[in-house]
Design an enzyme around this catalytic site. Sequence first.
Site, short mmCIF file in Angstrom:
data_model
loop_
_atom_site.label_atom_id
_atom_site.label_comp_id
_atom_site.label_asym_id
_atom_site.label_seq_id
_atom_site.Cartn_x
_atom_site.Cartn_y
_atom_site.Cartn_z
N ILE A 164 0.83 -1.22 0.00
CA ILE A 164 0.00 0.00 0.00
C ILE A 164 0.86 1.26 0.00
O ILE A 164 0.37 2.34 -0.38
CB ILE A 164 -0.97 -0.04 1.22
CG1 ILE A 164 -2.18 0.83 0.98
CG2 ILE A 164 -0.26 0.34 2.51
CD1 ILE A 164 -3.30 0.61 2.00
N HIS A 197 6.46 -12.08 5.65
CA HIS A 197 6.21 -11.60 4.29
C HIS A 197 7.53 -11.17 3.67
O HIS A 197 8.42 -10.68 4.36
CB HIS A 197 5.22 -10.43 4.29
CG HIS A 197 5.61 -9.31 5.20
ND1 HIS A 197 5.41 -9.38 6.56
CD2 HIS A 197 6.21 -8.12 4.96
CE1 HIS A 197 5.87 -8.27 7.12
NE2 HIS A 197 6.38 -7.49 6.17
P1 AMP Z 1 7.04 -4.62 7.39
O1 AMP Z 1 7.20 -3.21 7.86
O2 AMP Z 1 8.28 -5.27 6.86
O3 AMP Z 1 6.35 -5.46 8.47
O4 AMP Z 1 6.09 -4.57 6.16
C1 AMP Z 1 4.70 -4.39 6.24
C2 AMP Z 1 4.27 -3.79 4.93
O5 AMP Z 1 2.87 -3.96 4.81
C3 AMP Z 1 4.56 -2.29 4.80
O6 AMP Z 1 5.43 -2.07 3.69
C4 AMP Z 1 3.18 -1.67 4.59
O7 AMP Z 1 3.19 -0.60 3.67
C5 AMP Z 1 2.38 -2.87 4.09
N1 AMP Z 1 0.95 -2.82 4.34
C6 AMP Z 1 0.33 -2.52 5.51
N2 AMP Z 1 -1.01 -2.58 5.35
C7 AMP Z 1 -1.24 -2.91 4.06
C8 AMP Z 1 -2.41 -3.12 3.28
N3 AMP Z 1 -3.65 -2.99 3.80
N4 AMP Z 1 -2.26 -3.46 1.97
C9 AMP Z 1 -1.03 -3.59 1.43
N5 AMP Z 1 0.12 -3.41 2.11
C10 AMP Z 1 0.01 -3.07 3.40
#
Ligand code: AMP
Length: 114
Positions: A32, A100
């Site tokens: 996102i 992830h």
């Molecule tokens: P991390 O900080 O490595 O845990 O990565 C989590 C990622 O999830 C971040 O890059 C966020 O931008 C992404 N993220 C959080 N919520 C969403 C969402 N609803 N849809 C897509 N990506 C998301």
Amino acid sequence: MSEPTIFSRIISGEIPATVVWQNERLIAFHDIAPRAALHLLVVPKTEEYENVTDLAAGNPALLAEMVATAATLAAEHANGDYRLVFNSGASAGQTVFHVHAHVLAGGLSEESLA
Ligand code: AMP
């Protein structure tokens, strides 16, 4: 019982996401808040593993499938070169504790770490 992670809520369809690919074990969707021309997340459908260390120990085949999926998606959505990032732990930038892979491609600089 603990709350489902935000990624489990995407997997169940409760929260919308731009899904580019999925199979029985993995889902891939656009981050996102993209930090590269292509910024996908590849996520196991199970929330059993918090981080890549747990996944490598508990299900190395699933980790290998994530890497192969990242390569395929980078070839389909960019030129095939990609950076794969697993943030592990809050002080390393992890905000979602459901393992992830960040797949980053296109316009990457040395500074553009997720
Ligand atoms: P991390 O900080 O490595 O845990 O990565 C989590 C990622 O999830 C971040 O890059 C966020 O931008 C992404 N993220 C959080 N919520 C969403 C969402 N609803 N849809 C897509 N990506 C998301």
